[in-house]
Motif scaffolding. Structure first.
Motif, PDB file in Angstrom:
ATOM      1  N   SER A  40      22.347  -6.204  75.693  1.00  0.00           N
ATOM      2  CA  SER A  40      23.353  -5.918  76.715  1.00  0.00           C
ATOM      3  C   SER A  40      22.763  -5.070  77.835  1.00  0.00           C
ATOM      4  O   SER A  40      21.727  -4.419  77.674  1.00  0.00           O
ATOM      5  CB  SER A  40      24.539  -5.182  76.092  1.00  0.00           C
ATOM      6  OG  SER A  40      24.190  -3.861  75.745  1.00  0.00           O
ATOM      7  N   ARG A  41      23.461  -5.047  78.964  1.00  0.00           N
ATOM      8  CA  ARG A  41      23.009  -4.230  80.091  1.00  0.00           C
ATOM      9  C   ARG A  41      23.036  -2.751  79.731  1.00  0.00           C
ATOM     10  O   ARG A  41      22.163  -1.981  80.159  1.00  0.00           O
ATOM     11  CB  ARG A  41      23.881  -4.501  81.313  1.00  0.00           C
ATOM     12  CG  ARG A  41      23.731  -5.898  81.900  1.00  0.00           C
ATOM     13  CD  ARG A  41      24.681  -6.101  83.071  1.00  0.00           C
ATOM     14  NE  ARG A  41      24.549  -7.422  83.658  1.00  0.00           N
ATOM     15  CZ  ARG A  41      25.161  -8.508  83.189  1.00  0.00           C
ATOM     16  NH1 ARG A  41      25.919  -8.423  82.088  1.00  0.00           N
ATOM     17  NH2 ARG A  41      25.008  -9.677  83.787  1.00  0.00           N
ATOM     18  N   LEU A  42      24.025  -2.335  78.955  1.00  0.00           N
ATOM     19  CA  LEU A  42      24.102  -0.933  78.546  1.00  0.00           C
ATOM     20  C   LEU A  42      22.892  -0.563  77.693  1.00  0.00           C
ATOM     21  O   LEU A  42      22.292   0.509  77.871  1.00  0.00           O
ATOM     22  CB  LEU A  42      25.392  -0.669  77.773  1.00  0.00           C
ATOM     23  CG  LEU A  42      25.596   0.779  77.290  1.00  0.00           C
ATOM     24  CD1 LEU A  42      25.589   1.735  78.467  1.00  0.00           C
ATOM     25  CD2 LEU A  42      26.899   0.911  76.498  1.00  0.00           C
ATOM     26  N   SER A  56      21.954  -3.501  86.488  1.00  0.00           N
ATOM     27  CA  SER A  56      22.791  -4.619  86.954  1.00  0.00           C
ATOM     28  C   SER A  56      22.125  -5.353  88.111  1.00  0.00           C
ATOM     29  O   SER A  56      22.144  -6.596  88.165  1.00  0.00           O
ATOM     30  CB  SER A  56      24.168  -4.105  87.386  1.00  0.00           C
ATOM     31  OG  SER A  56      24.899  -3.646  86.277  1.00  0.00           O
ATOM     32  N   ARG A  73      28.597 -12.885  73.876  1.00  0.00           N
ATOM     33  CA  ARG A  73      29.219 -11.560  73.974  1.00  0.00           C
ATOM     34  C   ARG A  73      29.122 -10.849  72.640  1.00  0.00           C
ATOM     35  O   ARG A  73      29.071 -11.479  71.594  1.00  0.00           O
ATOM     36  CB  ARG A  73      30.687 -11.689  74.417  1.00  0.00           C
ATOM     37  CG  ARG A  73      30.835 -12.210  75.840  1.00  0.00           C
ATOM     38  CD  ARG A  73      32.295 -12.331  76.261  1.00  0.00           C
ATOM     39  NE  ARG A  73      32.403 -12.792  77.631  1.00  0.00           N
ATOM     40  CZ  ARG A  73      32.382 -12.004  78.690  1.00  0.00           C
ATOM     41  NH1 ARG A  73      32.265 -10.690  78.519  1.00  0.00           N
ATOM     42  NH2 ARG A  73      32.486 -12.492  79.901  1.00  0.00           N
ATOM     43  N   SER A  76      32.078  -4.294  71.229  1.00  0.00           N
ATOM     44  CA  SER A  76      31.717  -2.932  71.589  1.00  0.00           C
ATOM     45  C   SER A  76      32.632  -1.956  70.865  1.00  0.00           C
ATOM     46  O   SER A  76      33.635  -2.349  70.262  1.00  0.00           O
ATOM     47  CB  SER A  76      31.848  -2.735  73.108  1.00  0.00           C
ATOM     48  OG  SER A  76      33.193  -2.898  73.514  1.00  0.00           O
ATOM     49  N   ARG A  82      30.841  -6.759  75.301  1.00  0.00           N
ATOM     50  CA  ARG A  82      29.728  -6.703  76.243  1.00  0.00           C
ATOM     51  C   ARG A  82      29.029  -8.058  76.317  1.00  0.00           C
ATOM     52  O   ARG A  82      28.775  -8.698  75.302  1.00  0.00           O
ATOM     53  CB  ARG A  82      28.700  -5.660  75.797  1.00  0.00           C
ATOM     54  CG  ARG A  82      29.227  -4.240  75.779  1.00  0.00           C
ATOM     55  CD  ARG A  82      28.175  -3.321  75.160  1.00  0.00           C
ATOM     56  NE  ARG A  82      28.695  -1.971  75.009  1.00  0.00           N
ATOM     57  CZ  ARG A  82      28.122  -1.044  74.258  1.00  0.00           C
ATOM     58  NH1 ARG A  82      27.018  -1.350  73.567  1.00  0.00           N
ATOM     59  NH2 ARG A  82      28.634   0.161  74.169  1.00  0.00           N
ATOM     60  N   THR A  83      28.677  -8.463  77.531  1.00  0.00           N
ATOM     61  CA  THR A  83      27.865  -9.661  77.719  1.00  0.00           C
ATOM     62  C   THR A  83      26.413  -9.317  77.401  1.00  0.00           C
ATOM     63  O   THR A  83      25.898  -8.283  77.842  1.00  0.00           O
ATOM     64  CB  THR A  83      27.972 -10.165  79.166  1.00  0.00           C
ATOM     65  OG1 THR A  83      29.334 -10.484  79.460  1.00  0.00           O
ATOM     66  CG2 THR A  83      27.104 -11.399  79.382  1.00  0.00           C
TER      67      THR A  83
END
Length: 396
Positions: A40-42, A56, A73, A76, A82-83
């Motif tokens: 994920s981006r996070l 991002s 996905r 979370s 989350r993608t």
């Protein structure tokens, strides 16, 4: 793979150079490490130390260029799922070429380092520059055409690969000594006529794409350090990149690739690793390098006489000198001569190292010895000369 992958903004291979940066390399490396499961981006922000906004922007550029895609996905701890994103391995390719004294082997690999095509051809490294360049150009062009389709079928005509959008370039590995930084050959052992030849620039003209040239042993060591070459520990998770090791390549010649602190060590003049030409017998047989009693001539002479155990013992003496000098963690053996009798060479080298460790009372015992499998370890490593910088690895 029926053709060259493209996006709205053009060929994806060319686009990689537009999005490349240190931070982009960090993200790409994490995407590659996450595999098909994605990340994920996070998680990317947490593991790179970048802000979520920066991540991002980077991932948006990578998706636009075709190098990243959604992988579903993931639940979370709070809020919406989350993608997760994954690397698109087929978005970019590199060719790795191993020029041996009597053979050429070329592989085409994707961004994940997986081999998607391979070719072999007879080669006479002493047959003259134009003949060698013609074989390289024809085989590389044919390989690219077979796998990627459409482009590359130039029959070895100059500049024939310039239109292949997903091709990042060609890495070429061959016996040294040579100048890696400038791509210029020195007096290649047994072929002094190559001295001063600008191989990199000549191949760029013939192929029409970026080219990197390095010694065969350095290329193999690079591939092993990033965990793409078979036998070093079972894949990227088992790479030797965290420590220091020597890769000893015994084929038609003998050389070493040195990885110290996770990076290939070439030396100030890119001449490190001329392992085969350390003299261990002052009155020994003449070597093609001009010295007498080199490890290479003694090893290959023993093999020619059918005395493989003696060859392994001599190789062990050289490996012991290297281990004592650099205090390396591991010795890896490869090359076609080793592949013909791997157990004998491992046992012979390990026996010499163990005896040395006992004599010197080395803490922790002797340096372990392993064989790295596969005949394409050098060619795969040569492809990493192009790919490793994409993922933030310094190659020279």
């Amino acid at each position: 793979m029926g053709g060259v992958s493209r996006t709205k903004s053009g060929p994806v291979g060319a686009n990689l150079f537009a999005v490349r940066s240190h931070n982009t390399a960090l993200v790409l490396d994490l995407l590659r490490g996450a595999g098909t499961a994605g990340i994920s981006r996070l998680e990317l922000a947490e593991r790179t130390g970048l802000t979520p906004q920066a991540v991002s922007k980077i991932t948006a550029r990578l998706r636009e260029a075709g190098f990243a895609a959604e992988a579903g996905r993931r639940a979370s701890t709070g809020g919406k799922p989350r993608t997760v994103l994954r690397l698109v391995p087929e978005a970019g390719h590199a060719v790795g070429v191993h020029l041996d004294r009597d053979e050429l082997r070329a592989v085409l690999v994707d961004l994940d380092g997986a081999v998607v095509g391979e070719r072999r051809a007879a080669l006479d490294l002493g047959g003259g520059a134009r003949a060698v360049l013609g074989v390289v150009s024809a085989e590389v062009s044919g390989l690219v055409a077979e796998v990627l389709g459409g482009h590359g079928a130039s029959g070895g005509l100059p500049g024939g690969l310039a239109g292949v959008g997903s091709l990042l370039g060609v890495g070429v590995a061959l016996p040294g000594p040579l100048d890696h930084a400038r791509g210029v050959l020195h007096r290649v052992t047994g072929f002094p006529e190559w001295d001063g030849f600008p191989l990199r620039d000549a191949l760029v003209e013939w192929l029409g794409v970026p080219v990197v040239v390095d010694k065969d042993t350095n290329a193999a060591a690079l591939g092993l350090s990033v965990g793409v070459c078979g036998g070093a520990g079972g894949g990227r998770e088992g790479s030797e990149g965290g420590g220091s090791f020597a890769y000893l390549h015994l084929g038609t010649g003998l050389g070493a690739g040195l990885v110290i602190g996770g990076n290939v060590h070439r030396g100030v003049r890119t001449g490190a690793g001329e392992f085969g030409h350390q003299v261990v017998q002052l009155d020994g047989p003449a070597c093609e390098c001009g010295n007498r009693g080199c490890v290479e001539v003694l090893c290959l002479g023993a093999v020619a006489r059918g005395e493989v155990r003696e060859a392994a013992r001599v190789l062990g003496v050289g490996a012991g000198n290297l281990a004592g000098l650099l205090d390396i963690d591991l010795v890896l053996l490869g090359g076609r001569t080793v592949a013909a009798a791997p157990e004998v060479f491992v046992e012979g080298v390990a026996e010499v190292l163990a005896a040395r460790a006992r004599r010197e009372g080395v803490a922790g015992g002797c340096v372990p010895v392993r064989v790295v499998g596969g005949e394409r370890v050098v060619a795969e490593g040569a492809a990493q000369l192009l790919l490793a910088p994409v993922f933030g690895r310094v190659v020279g």
